[in-house]
Scaffold this motif. Structure first.
Motif, mmCIF file in Angstrom:
data_model
loop_
_atom_site.group_PDB
_atom_site.id
_atom_site.type_symbol
_atom_site.label_atom_id
_atom_site.label_comp_id
_atom_site.label_asym_id
_atom_site.label_seq_id
_atom_site.Cartn_x
_atom_site.Cartn_y
_atom_site.Cartn_z
ATOM 1 N N GLU A 1 54.371 -24.751 -61.742
ATOM 2 C CA GLU A 1 53.240 -24.394 -60.886
ATOM 3 C C GLU A 1 52.836 -25.585 -60.028
ATOM 4 O OE1 GLU A 1 49.561 -22.043 -62.312
ATOM 5 O OE2 GLU A 1 48.872 -24.131 -62.235
ATOM 6 N N ALA A 2 52.530 -25.322 -58.759
ATOM 7 C CA ALA A 2 52.133 -26.387 -57.832
ATOM 8 C C ALA A 2 50.717 -26.136 -57.339
ATOM 9 C CB ALA A 2 53.088 -26.435 -56.639
ATOM 10 N N ARG A 3 49.923 -27.215 -57.295
ATOM 11 C CA ARG A 3 48.556 -27.117 -56.776
ATOM 12 C C ARG A 3 48.387 -28.088 -55.619
ATOM 13 N NH1 ARG A 3 44.113 -25.371 -61.218
ATOM 14 N NH2 ARG A 3 45.376 -23.743 -62.199
ATOM 15 N N ILE A 4 47.703 -27.594 -54.578
ATOM 16 C CA ILE A 4 47.587 -28.334 -53.321
ATOM 17 C C ILE A 4 46.159 -28.250 -52.808
ATOM 18 C CG2 ILE A 4 48.403 -28.475 -50.919
ATOM 19 C CD1 ILE A 4 50.842 -26.694 -52.091
ATOM 20 N N LEU A 5 45.618 -29.374 -52.385
ATOM 21 C CA LEU A 5 44.376 -29.405 -51.610
ATOM 22 C C LEU A 5 44.768 -29.498 -50.148
ATOM 23 C CD1 LEU A 5 41.252 -29.757 -51.286
ATOM 24 C CD2 LEU A 5 41.649 -32.229 -51.518
ATOM 25 N N GLU B 1 52.146 -12.586 -52.304
ATOM 26 C CA GLU B 1 53.373 -12.458 -53.088
ATOM 27 C C GLU B 1 54.570 -12.672 -52.173
ATOM 28 O OE1 GLU B 1 53.785 -9.408 -56.323
ATOM 29 O OE2 GLU B 1 55.288 -8.596 -54.936
ATOM 30 N N ASP B 2 55.518 -13.515 -52.585
ATOM 31 C CA ASP B 2 56.685 -13.769 -51.735
ATOM 32 C C ASP B 2 57.772 -12.718 -51.983
ATOM 33 O OD1 ASP B 2 58.115 -14.509 -54.027
ATOM 34 O OD2 ASP B 2 57.881 -16.662 -53.679
ATOM 35 N N HIS B 3 58.917 -12.899 -51.356
ATOM 36 C CA HIS B 3 59.999 -11.908 -51.434
ATOM 37 C C HIS B 3 60.524 -11.724 -52.850
ATOM 38 C CE1 HIS B 3 60.068 -11.648 -47.111
ATOM 39 N NE2 HIS B 3 60.346 -12.932 -46.970
ATOM 40 N N TYR B 4 60.317 -12.727 -53.699
ATOM 41 C CA TYR B 4 60.860 -12.678 -55.060
ATOM 42 C C TYR B 4 59.801 -12.317 -56.094
ATOM 43 C CZ TYR B 4 64.465 -15.180 -52.523
ATOM 44 O OH TYR B 4 65.403 -15.542 -51.590
ATOM 45 N N GLY B 5 58.603 -11.952 -55.630
ATOM 46 C CA GLY B 5 57.541 -11.567 -56.546
ATOM 47 C C GLY B 5 56.711 -12.713 -57.072
ATOM 48 N N ASN B 6 56.965 -13.923 -56.590
ATOM 49 C CA ASN B 6 56.179 -15.078 -57.023
ATOM 50 C C ASN B 6 54.822 -15.076 -56.319
ATOM 51 O OD1 ASN B 6 58.368 -16.253 -58.591
ATOM 52 N ND2 ASN B 6 59.312 -16.716 -56.615
ATOM 53 N N GLN B 7 53.801 -15.490 -57.038
ATOM 54 C CA GLN B 7 52.431 -15.384 -56.545
ATOM 55 C C GLN B 7 51.882 -16.731 -56.067
ATOM 56 O OE1 GLN B 7 50.608 -12.443 -56.474
ATOM 57 N NE2 GLN B 7 52.388 -11.323 -57.248
ATOM 58 N N THR B 8 51.045 -16.653 -55.035
ATOM 59 C CA THR B 8 50.245 -17.793 -54.574
ATOM 60 C C THR B 8 48.797 -17.346 -54.489
ATOM 61 O OG1 THR B 8 52.025 -18.827 -53.304
ATOM 62 C CG2 THR B 8 49.771 -19.378 -52.660
ATOM 63 N N ASP B 9 47.905 -18.177 -55.020
ATOM 64 C CA ASP B 9 46.467 -17.927 -54.934
ATOM 65 C C ASP B 9 45.850 -19.009 -54.046
ATOM 66 O OD1 ASP B 9 43.844 -16.675 -56.035
ATOM 67 O OD2 ASP B 9 43.592 -18.828 -56.347
ATOM 68 N N ASN C 1 35.362 -25.265 -34.710
ATOM 69 C CA ASN C 1 35.819 -26.556 -35.239
ATOM 70 C C ASN C 1 36.964 -26.412 -36.238
ATOM 71 O OD1 ASN C 1 34.005 -27.960 -33.636
ATOM 72 N ND2 ASN C 1 32.399 -27.903 -35.180
ATOM 73 N N LYS C 2 37.300 -25.179 -36.579
ATOM 74 C CA LYS C 2 38.510 -24.873 -37.351
ATOM 75 C C LYS C 2 38.652 -25.716 -38.617
ATOM 76 C CE LYS C 2 40.222 -22.027 -34.167
ATOM 77 N NZ LYS C 2 40.492 -20.600 -34.392
ATOM 78 N N VAL C 3 37.533 -25.932 -39.313
ATOM 79 C CA VAL C 3 37.592 -26.722 -40.547
ATOM 80 C C VAL C 3 38.005 -25.792 -41.688
ATOM 81 C CG1 VAL C 3 36.328 -28.178 -42.164
ATOM 82 C CG2 VAL C 3 35.865 -28.340 -39.706
ATOM 83 N N ASN C 4 39.257 -25.905 -42.076
ATOM 84 C CA ASN C 4 39.822 -25.083 -43.143
ATOM 85 C C ASN C 4 40.091 -25.962 -44.361
ATOM 86 O OD1 ASN C 4 39.922 -22.635 -41.619
ATOM 87 N ND2 ASN C 4 41.744 -23.416 -40.574
ATOM 88 N N ILE C 5 39.483 -25.609 -45.475
ATOM 89 C CA ILE C 5 39.702 -26.313 -46.738
ATOM 90 C C ILE C 5 40.133 -25.267 -47.757
ATOM 91 C CG2 ILE C 5 38.673 -27.711 -48.562
ATOM 92 C CD1 ILE C 5 36.642 -28.728 -46.504
ATOM 93 N N TYR C 6 41.329 -25.469 -48.326
ATOM 94 C CA TYR C 6 41.870 -24.522 -49.293
ATOM 95 C C TYR C 6 42.270 -25.262 -50.568
ATOM 96 C CZ TYR C 6 43.055 -22.261 -44.761
ATOM 97 O OH TYR C 6 43.034 -21.758 -43.477
ATOM 98 N N LEU C 7 42.164 -24.575 -51.691
ATOM 99 C CA LEU C 7 42.814 -24.988 -52.927
ATOM 100 C C LEU C 7 43.888 -23.945 -53.218
ATOM 101 C CD1 LEU C 7 39.753 -26.137 -55.058
ATOM 102 C CD2 LEU C 7 41.676 -27.578 -54.383
ATOM 103 N N MET C 8 45.138 -24.372 -53.185
ATOM 104 C CA MET C 8 46.269 -23.463 -53.328
ATOM 105 C C MET C 8 46.935 -23.649 -54.689
ATOM 106 S SD MET C 8 48.174 -24.070 -49.678
ATOM 107 C CE MET C 8 47.442 -23.585 -48.124
ATOM 108 N N THR C 9 47.263 -22.538 -55.314
ATOM 109 C CA THR C 9 48.028 -22.564 -56.560
ATOM 110 C C THR C 9 49.255 -21.690 -56.377
ATOM 111 O OG1 THR C 9 46.005 -22.838 -57.870
ATOM 112 C CG2 THR C 9 47.992 -22.139 -59.036
#
Length: 333
Positions: free
Chosen positions: A258-262, A158-166, A193-201
């Protein structure tokens, strides 16, 4: 580019061209209509509702075909996938699930996209990441692993304004939350090997800071849903791929939707890549040898009744392993 943190911004239609240890990613989005009795589309595509059958005749998808020398990581966002392979394994997985397939020294498989709903559209979306293997890993026997949506770790911020990221952690870790283990003979299995794969919303207007990784890593962010996205102070538009400096924190801020990121990052393997169609090895000679071996053996007998099988419409999600002997359902995993 004035922003030193951003190396490149590339518009994307279908394929994301990446860098070691990633090969590329395909982003499939198809607006399939309601299904017919055979789990194919009941109506032809239109300009407003386009879709592709790929190599399927009745059911869309990719009938029997070979791979060797790399991994496919399939992240389903919408729809269903039926998997069959030359090891005798099969399974059905769906929105939110991830299949991680190490093709190793050779496998045949098929991926079909059955349309299960006859009373409503069957919108379909998935990512398939082609992820390279080291020379030693290319020699190993093929194997796959299902990561069910019920078990994939999430990080809520949760950011400073209460907005959520999953953040769904598919590989690696985020802020101390670790992903489900990857297949044993995967470049991504070793923490170093630091292989990080995320799906962000990100909620509309949400902000998040992604931690730095190693200076030698590859790092990409693909903004695939939303209006605009602030990336390290630069405004990025929908369906653009951003290559980023790896060893700095990256600030992200969603626009008015809403923004989604790979998110993809990892240490490079650093070995030569020889790629021909569905085979990825280290030299042309190895490719020639692999094609000769495939023509002679087909990487094992195909145990299924057709080159494009599908399960019955009522089949729940499941996976089978060890030649189909062991079955796993999400609630049992």
């Amino acid at each position: 580019m004035a922003n030193d943190v951003i190396y490149n911004i590339t518009p994307i239609e279908f394929r994301l061209d990446l860098k070691d240890p990633f090969l590329f990613t395909a982003h499939h989005v198809d607006h399939f209509p309601a299904a017919n009795e055979n789990m194919g589309p009941a109506f032809e595509p239109t300009k407003e509702e386009p879709y592709r059958m790929y190599y399927g005749d009745v059911v869309p998808g990719f009938p029997e075909h070979p791979h060797t020398g790399f991994e496919t990581i399939t992240l389903v966002e919408r729809g269903f996938v039926d998997h069959f392979d030359s090891l005798g394994n099969g399974g059905r997985y769906a929105a939110g699930d991830v299949q991680w397939l190490s093709t190793g020294n050779g496998i045949e498989h098929c991926e079909m996209f059955p349309l299960l709903h006859q009373d409503k559209p069957n919108t379909f979306e998935l990512f398939q990441i082609w992820f390279n293997s080291s020379a030693e890993q290319k020699k190993q026997d093929p194997a796959y692993k299902m990561m069910w949506r019920e078990h994939i770790p999430h990080v809520a911020i949760e950011d400073h304004y209460g907005n959520q990221t999953d953040i769904r952690v598919i590989s690696g870790e985020f802020n101390g939350t670790e992903a489900i283990s990857r297949p044993l003979h995967s470049w991504a299995a070793a923490k170093e090997n630091k292989v990080n794969i995320y799906l962000m919303t990100l909620d509309a207007n949400a902000e998040i800071t992604v931690p730095a990784t190693t200076s030698t890593s590859t790092r990409f962010a693909y903004f695939y849903q939303g209006t605009t996205l602030g990336v390290a102070g630069e405004l990025v538009h929908y369906r653009h791929l951003v290559e980023l400096q790896p060893d700095v924190e990256i600030h992200l801020k969603a626009g008015d939707a809403e923004a989604r990121i790979l998110w993809l990052e990892g240490e490079p393997i650093g070995e030569p890549v020889a790629m021909r169609g569905p085979f990825v090895l280290n030299t042309d000679q190895e490719l020639n040898d692999a094609f000769r071996r495939y023509r002679a053996t087909h990487f094992g007998d195909w145990p299924w009744s057709s080159s494009a099988p599908v399960f019955k419409r009522e089949q729940p999600r499941f996976a089978s392993y060890n030649g189909g002997v062991e079955k796993e359902f999400p609630e049992q995993a």
